[in-house]
Scaffold this active site. Structure first.
Site, PDB file in Angstrom:
ATOM      1  N   ASN A 149       2.178   3.893   2.510  1.00 43.15           N
ATOM      2  CA  ASN A 149       0.884   4.290   1.949  1.00 43.15           C
ATOM      3  C   ASN A 149       0.622   5.790   2.025  1.00 43.15           C
ATOM      4  O   ASN A 149      -0.150   6.329   1.248  1.00 43.15           O
ATOM      5  CB  ASN A 149      -0.256   3.524   2.625  1.00 43.15           C
ATOM      6  CG  ASN A 149      -0.077   3.373   4.111  1.00 43.15           C
ATOM      7  OD1 ASN A 149       0.955   2.915   4.579  1.00 43.15           O
ATOM      8  ND2 ASN A 149      -1.077   3.780   4.873  1.00 43.15           N
ATOM      9  N   THR A 234     -13.437 -21.488   2.746  1.00 45.20           N
ATOM     10  CA  THR A 234     -13.709 -21.539   1.303  1.00 45.20           C
ATOM     11  C   THR A 234     -13.267 -20.235   0.649  1.00 45.20           C
ATOM     12  O   THR A 234     -13.573 -19.152   1.152  1.00 45.20           O
ATOM     13  CB  THR A 234     -15.214 -21.781   1.065  1.00 45.20           C
ATOM     14  OG1 THR A 234     -15.561 -22.998   1.733  1.00 45.20           O
ATOM     15  CG2 THR A 234     -15.544 -21.901  -0.417  1.00 45.20           C
ATOM     16  N   CYS A 319      -7.305   4.975   6.627  1.00 44.52           N
ATOM     17  CA  CYS A 319      -7.647   4.398   7.930  1.00 44.52           C
ATOM     18  C   CYS A 319      -7.592   5.453   9.020  1.00 44.52           C
ATOM     19  O   CYS A 319      -8.357   5.416   9.963  1.00 44.52           O
ATOM     20  CB  CYS A 319      -6.681   3.277   8.288  1.00 44.52           C
ATOM     21  SG  CYS A 319      -6.287   2.254   6.903  1.00 44.52           S
TER      22      CYS A 319
HETATM   23  C1  LIG Z   1       0.632  -0.483   3.128  1.00 42.79           C
HETATM   24  C2  LIG Z   1      -0.693  -1.135   3.317  1.00 42.79           C
HETATM   25  N1  LIG Z   1      -0.759  -2.336   3.913  1.00 42.79           N
HETATM   26  C3  LIG Z   1      -1.912  -2.973   4.126  1.00 42.79           C
HETATM   27  C4  LIG Z   1      -3.103  -2.409   3.721  1.00 42.79           C
HETATM   28  C5  LIG Z   1      -4.375  -3.158   3.990  1.00 42.79           C
HETATM   29  O1  LIG Z   1      -4.836  -3.765   2.817  1.00 42.79           O
HETATM   30  P1  LIG Z   1      -6.369  -4.225   2.727  1.00 42.79           P
HETATM   31  O2  LIG Z   1      -7.175  -2.982   2.556  1.00 42.79           O
HETATM   32  O3  LIG Z   1      -6.394  -5.117   1.508  1.00 42.79           O
HETATM   33  O4  LIG Z   1      -6.666  -4.973   3.964  1.00 42.79           O
HETATM   34  C6  LIG Z   1      -3.104  -1.161   3.102  1.00 42.79           C
HETATM   35  C7  LIG Z   1      -4.378  -0.514   2.714  1.00 42.79           C
HETATM   36  O5  LIG Z   1      -4.507   0.691   2.683  1.00 42.79           O
HETATM   37  C8  LIG Z   1      -1.869  -0.494   2.891  1.00 42.79           C
HETATM   38  O6  LIG Z   1      -1.805   0.692   2.298  1.00 42.79           O
END
Ligand SMILES: Cc1ncc(COP(=O)(O)O)c(C=O)c1O
Length: 381
Positions: A149, A234, A319
């Site tokens: 990411n 659900t 994050c």
């Molecule tokens: C590589 C990767 N995995 C998992 C996630 C988490 O996904 P979600 O935001 O749908 O929980 C992200 C979100 O940035 C991500 O980039």
């Protein structure tokens, strides 16, 4: 505004909005056996077909979740519980926080052992180390992301899936960032696959865990018999209908146009500025991502200046931005913490225009030069 943070999230497409609107009218509980329930169930199964078809999989293999984070957690916890205290996991040092932060719990509370595959140059996976650890550590589960990411670096997950299949090792890939940006045939041979809707112009809070064929996972989400007893609760019908419509609309992703725009941005920066590094540029990476570090400038300072001019990107992952510690992905590339704090992630998407690229280059040149000049002026005093 110039939005260059598509890896954090994408705007909702018109197709996804229209898909969600269908679910507003179809409000029954898909588990109810009466007419209202059957209508909702038909929409649920139609959506499952669309997600499966976009990923080149069977509908039965799709388990809807609240997103990528939940899907990652389900695989790790479900595998550990299935295996018991001898559980061994082989992963990488650059996985998403939803994998990384689950590891202490797995080790400390469930007695699992974790090994990480080393990285080769520029964030690629060291395949010799992978083969070696697969043989000596003999993991029950390998979990390696398809695309990072922050850097956009791709791991050869289909080749890894084949190697794992030969040793009868289960393989999970987090394809949250890869889905929609590279062909699904590049990552869909894994035993477990994580997908998320909001990276492909769908809504937030919905995704899927793909469980191939008869692979088993201990259930970690209790409730009714939804999702063939693999995830109780659900279903989020509005989210799922939006996710399915976004999947159907992936043909409009314009990946090659985005790659050309990204390359033009990088060329523009190279022509006008010096003393910067683009991480992951020498290996296979996503077509939309530039992880760039202007030497000596904290990304936080540059991003704040750019934000005032309407340019949105992030320092490390969404994050980890806002946190004082540098991103674990960049330190895993061998960067010292102070240098890792200089890196920023620019990620383009379907709504990026030529004009935005030109204006972005202009903004970077202006702000990087200004910050550097100011620093030189201060030194000269
Ligand atoms: C590589 C990767 N995995 C998992 C996630 C988490 O996904 P979600 O935001 O749908 O929980 C992200 C979100 O940035 C991500 O980039």
């Amino acid at each position: 505004m110039i939005y260059a943070d598509y890896n954090a999230t994408t705007p909702l497409s018109e197709a996804a909005k229209a898909g969600m609107a269908k679910a507003f009218e179809c409000w029954g509980n898909p588990s109810s056996s009466h007419r209202a329930g059957r209508q909702a169930n038909a929409l649920l199964e139609e959506s499952r077909d669309k997600v499966a078809s976009a990923a080149g999989l069977h509908a039965r293999e799709i388990v809807f979740t609240s997103g990528g984070s939940e899907a990652n957690g389900m695989v790790l916890m479900g595998s550990a519980l299935q295996c018991g205290s001898s559980f061994r996991l082989l992963t990488s040092p650059v996985e998403h926080a939803s994998v990384e932060k689950a590891l202490p719990l797995l080790c400390e509370k469930l007695g699992a052992q974790v090994e990480r595959v080393a990285l080769a140059e520029d964030g690629a996976l060291d395949m010799a180390d992978f083969r070696n650890k697969l043989e000596t550590f003999r993991p029950h589960l390998v979990s390696l992301m398809a695309a990072n990411n922050e850097t956009g670096v791709l791991f050869p997950v289909n080749a890894i899936a084949e190697i794992c299949a030969h040793t009868e090792t289960l393989f999970h890939t987090d394809a949250t960032q890869a889905f929609g940006k590279i062909p699904s045939t590049d990552f869909n041979r894994a035993d477990f696959i994580t997908l998320s809707a909001h990276k492909i112009y769908g809504p937030k809070g919905v995704g899927a865990l793909v469980i191939r064929g008869d692979r088993k996972l201990e259930c970690t989400r209790f409730g009714g018999s939804q999702e063939i007893k693999r995830r109780g609760g659900t279903q989020n019908m509005i989210g799922i209908a939006g996710f399915a419509a976004a999947c159907e609309d992936l043909k409009n992703s314009h990946v090659e146009t985005i790659r050309a725009l990204r390359d033009r941005f990088e060329a523009g920066i190279k022509n006008s500025l010096s003393d910067f590094t683009i991480h992951g540029a020498t290996v296979s990476r996503l077509p939309n991502t530039t992880c760039i570090r202007f030497h000596g400038i904290l990304s936080e300072i540059l991003l704040t200046a750019l934000d005032l001019d309407g340019f949105c990107a992030s320092g490390g992952s969404a994050c980890s931005s806002g946190s004082a510690s540098p991103s674990h992905v960049l330190t895993a590339l061998g960067l010292a913490p102070e240098k890792a704090k200089e890196a920023m992630r620019i990620s383009w998407g379907r709504f990026t225009t030529d004009e935005e690229i030109d204006r972005s280059i202009e903004l970077f040149v202006r702000h990087v030069s200004r910050i550097r000049q100011r620093r030189m002026d201060r030194k000269a005093l």
